[in-house]
Design a protein around this motif. Structure first.
Motif, PDB file in Angstrom:
ATOM      1  N   GLU A  63       0.833  -1.204   0.000  1.00 55.79           N
ATOM      2  CA  GLU A  63       0.000   0.000   0.000  1.00 55.79           C
ATOM      3  C   GLU A  63       0.867   1.254   0.000  1.00 55.79           C
ATOM      4  O   GLU A  63       1.898   1.314   0.670  1.00 55.79           O
ATOM      5  CB  GLU A  63      -0.955  -0.039   1.189  1.00 55.79           C
ATOM      6  CG  GLU A  63      -1.856  -1.251   1.102  1.00 55.79           C
ATOM      7  CD  GLU A  63      -3.084  -1.188   2.000  1.00 55.79           C
ATOM      8  OE1 GLU A  63      -3.440  -0.084   2.442  1.00 55.79           O
ATOM      9  OE2 GLU A  63      -3.672  -2.252   2.240  1.00 55.79           O
ATOM     10  N   ARG A  84      -4.858   3.370  -3.100  1.00 54.68           N
ATOM     11  CA  ARG A  84      -4.388   2.354  -2.148  1.00 54.68           C
ATOM     12  C   ARG A  84      -3.076   1.739  -2.650  1.00 54.68           C
ATOM     13  O   ARG A  84      -2.118   1.613  -1.900  1.00 54.68           O
ATOM     14  CB  ARG A  84      -5.463   1.272  -2.008  1.00 54.68           C
ATOM     15  CG  ARG A  84      -5.098   0.171  -1.038  1.00 54.68           C
ATOM     16  CD  ARG A  84      -6.181  -0.906  -0.990  1.00 54.68           C
ATOM     17  NE  ARG A  84      -5.850  -1.936  -0.011  1.00 54.68           N
ATOM     18  CZ  ARG A  84      -6.510  -3.067   0.128  1.00 54.68           C
ATOM     19  NH1 ARG A  84      -7.567  -3.315  -0.626  1.00 54.68           N
ATOM     20  NH2 ARG A  84      -6.140  -3.955   1.033  1.00 54.68           N
ATOM     21  N   LEU A 225      -7.749   6.651  -2.226  1.00 57.31           N
ATOM     22  CA  LEU A 225      -7.621   6.793  -0.777  1.00 57.31           C
ATOM     23  C   LEU A 225      -8.531   7.903  -0.285  1.00 57.31           C
ATOM     24  O   LEU A 225      -8.685   8.944  -0.932  1.00 57.31           O
ATOM     25  CB  LEU A 225      -6.170   7.113  -0.406  1.00 57.31           C
ATOM     26  CG  LEU A 225      -5.183   5.952  -0.453  1.00 57.31           C
ATOM     27  CD1 LEU A 225      -3.767   6.462  -0.214  1.00 57.31           C
ATOM     28  CD2 LEU A 225      -5.535   4.868   0.553  1.00 57.31           C
TER      29      LEU A 225
END
Ligand code: FAD
Ligand code: N01
Length: 537
Positions: A63, A84, A225
């Motif tokens: 990540e 991500r 994100l």
């Protein structure tokens, strides 16, 4: 190579490679120890892996919030990742940002390769020759050449006769490639292929995939994100980074819930389902014994095989895609977006070359079992001469005329995967015998760079001009690395970890499997003991 007859430039340290390892090494030695440092980099820019591997779909499977440097609090607070799992362009932007922010470029010679390095025993210095003919000397030679940087195309008969375009995923054209309307072959089904196949299939008129060994792949479940998630991680960074440094792989996966044999079928399946739906390599950490017990491993492997059967509509294609030749996880697990579903497309064909290898390449395409698959472009997703290839490509001469390539002919030998006996003042970042490729590599890179910096600082403070490895310590470390590997299922796979992808390469399990945290503690203890296992003079 004679030094006296040519103009030379003298440095305290010369670093080979300007990927994440070389960049951080430069910063530490130059800014913290005040040394004169030169980095030599073959590419035109920084970023290493992320400079070279520009194939469609290239991205990281750690990540983004953790596949990043931790050494600078300001850096990690100011940089915002968007997804991500970051794409190659985003990671490359980050590498360039780091280079600018810490003013690294003036000390890097780009578009330059190190061809050879020779240790001068009288002066305790390395004499380094680059492909522009320049000669430099340095007290320390530090290789940051990468574990997956020596691209490899198999020696297919007729390869040069092919009339179309050829590409290797690890040397992708900077301008990108437009496959619209074209008939494309992809050879290989490793991670690079598994990432690029869905993207190429969406663009090309026809895609033919040549598969020798099917691979296990788990879904990435990538997403953008959420700003709140970024903020929370930034607030907790100090603690999270420290936990990652002491973890087995440098990644904070949910911990295993127990041994497969101790759990009911419902509990096991529920755990695997949850991890599969959550996405990413954390799927492999569901149980304690997947990597050591073949029956436990089979349970996890069978779960993935069932998912392949579910996703792939044509049963005969699903069966071809199902891996059966190696335990799951013993080759690096692949992480994909829509890989298996891509085989449901009408323009995608899978050709197994397991029983009938690729015979040759002709002007028109790829020949298998007497049949020519006519294509316009061939993508070689055929991997790398991993871990040793970039090191043995350089003529590195140690003491008494010994050459690294020869010393390692029967397999790499190092102490801690950092240094090797007979090559004084040579440090290697993430070399064979260190956790490297079994980890989040940025965590491993930072640990090696910090440890090497500490070692050089110690040498400077104590008047040490020459540091070599005690051969006894090296022998013991090589034995330990082997023993640790053979306590697991890993050596049973014909993987690049084992050198098995390169004909004639010794079958040795190269990385150290003892875990990132345990390895770090051991390295720290060795430093505290005055660099036990090293010969300091
Ligand atoms: P590299 O980035 O490989 O840089 C080495 C540099 O040295 C290169 O720029 C090369 O040009 C230069 N060089 C080599 N030899 C010479 C020479 N003789 N002279 C001059 N220059 C030289 N790791 C993870 O942890 N997570 C991931 O998800 C992940 N994904 C990956 C995806 C791909 C496609 C690949 C190929 C690797 C991936 N890796 C991943 C591993 C990745 O290599 C490391 O994470 C990391 O980028 C390595 O950094 P490095 O600086 O050690 O080496
Ligand atoms: O290379 P590979 P890669 N005929 O060696 C096949 C990292 N990475 O570039 O398995 C036919 O895995 C070969 O077949 P076989 C990651 O660490 C990460 O894909 O040898 N086929 C295999 O299918 C990864 O492990 C990401 O039978 C031939 C393929 O080519 C490492 O880099 C993304 C052949 C090579 O697969 C290397 O991955 C990309 C032949 N003669 C890379 N020769 C992430 O997602 C070889 N093959 C983070």
């Amino acid at each position: 190579m004679t030094v006296s007859s040519q103009q030379t430039t003298d440095y305290d340290a010369l670093i080979v490679g300007a990927g994440f390892a070389g960049m951080y090494m430069l910063k530490r030695l130059r800014d913290d120890l005040g040394l004169r440092v030169r980095v030599v980099e073959r590419g035109e820019g920084v970023g290493g892996t992320w400079y070279w591997n520009r194939y469609p779909g290239a991205r990281c499977d750690v990540e983004s919030l953790f596949y990043s440097y931790s050494f600078s609090s300001e850096l990690q607070q100011e940089w915002d990742w968007t997804e991500r799992y970051p794409t190659q362009p985003e990671i490359l932007r980050y590498a360039n940002h780091v280079a600018d922010r810490f003013n690294l470029r003036p000390d890097i010679a780009f578009s330059t390769s190190v061809n050879s390095a020779r240790y001068d025993e009288r002066q305790d210095r390395w004499i380094v020759e680059t492909d522009d003919g320049a000669i430099s000397t340095a007290q320390y030679l530090i290789t940051a050449v990468g574990c997956l940087s020596a691209s490899r195309v198999p020696d297919f008969e007729g390869i040069d006769t092919f009339q179309g375009a050829t590409y290797h995923t690890g040397e992708w054209p900077h301008a990108g490639v437009d496959f619209t309307g074209r008939r494309v072959a992809v050879i290989g089904t490793g991670s690079s292929a598994i990432q690029s196949i869905p993207e190429i299939a969406a663009q090309a008129a026809q895609l033919t995939v040549f598969q020798r060994t099917p691979n296990f792949s788990v879904p990435a479940v990538n997403r953008r994100l959420d700003p709140a998630e970024i903020e929370q991680t930034k607030a907790d960074y100090d603690q999270l980074r420290q936990e990652a440094r002491l973890s087995p792989s440098g990644v904070l996966f949910a911990p295993p819930i127990g041994r497969v044999g101790d759990l009911s079928t419902e509990v096991r399946t529920g755990e695997m389902k949850q991890r599969w739906e959550n996405g990413g390599a954390g799927f492999m950490s569901a149980f304690l014994d997947t990597g050591v017990d073949i029956e436990a491993n089979e349970v996890v492997a069978e779960y993935v095989r069932d998912r392949i059967r579910e996703i792939v509509e044509r049963p005969e294609v699903a069966e071809l895609l199902i891996p059966r030749d190696h335990p799951i996880g013993t080759k690096r697990i692949c992480v994909d977006t829509d890989y298996y579903a891509t085989y449901n497309r009408d323009n995608v064909k899978l050709v197994s070359v397991r029983e009938t290898p690729i015979e040759r390449i002709t002007e028109q395409g790829v020949v298998v079992a007497g049949e020519t698959y006519e294509v316009d472009d061939i993508v070689f997703a055929t991997g790398f001469d991993a871990m040793t290839g970039a090191l043995t490509a350089i003529d590195i001469h140690g003491v008494d005329g010994i050459i690294l390539r020869d010393k390692w002919a029967a397999g790499p030998r190092t102490y801690l995967g950092i240094a090797t006996a007979g090559f004084p003042n040579l440090f290697m970042i993430t070399a064979p015998g260190s956790p490297s490729v079994l980890s989040n590599m940025i965590v491993s890179i930072e640990q090696h760079v910090d440890w090497i910096t500490g070692h050089i600082a110690y040498a400077l403070q104590n008047g040490v001009t020459r540091t070599d490895v005690d051969p006894t310590a090296e022998d013991a470390w090589v034995d330990h690395v082997n023993t640790a590997a053979h306590q697991t299922l890993y050596p049973t796979a014909a993987s690049w970890y084992m050198g098995a992808n390169i004909p004639g390469k010794p079958r040795i399990f190269m990385p150290y499997i003892g875990g990132v945290g345990a390895y770090r503690n051991l390295c720290d203890q060795i430093a505290e003991d005055g660099y036990r296992g090293f010969l300091l003079g």
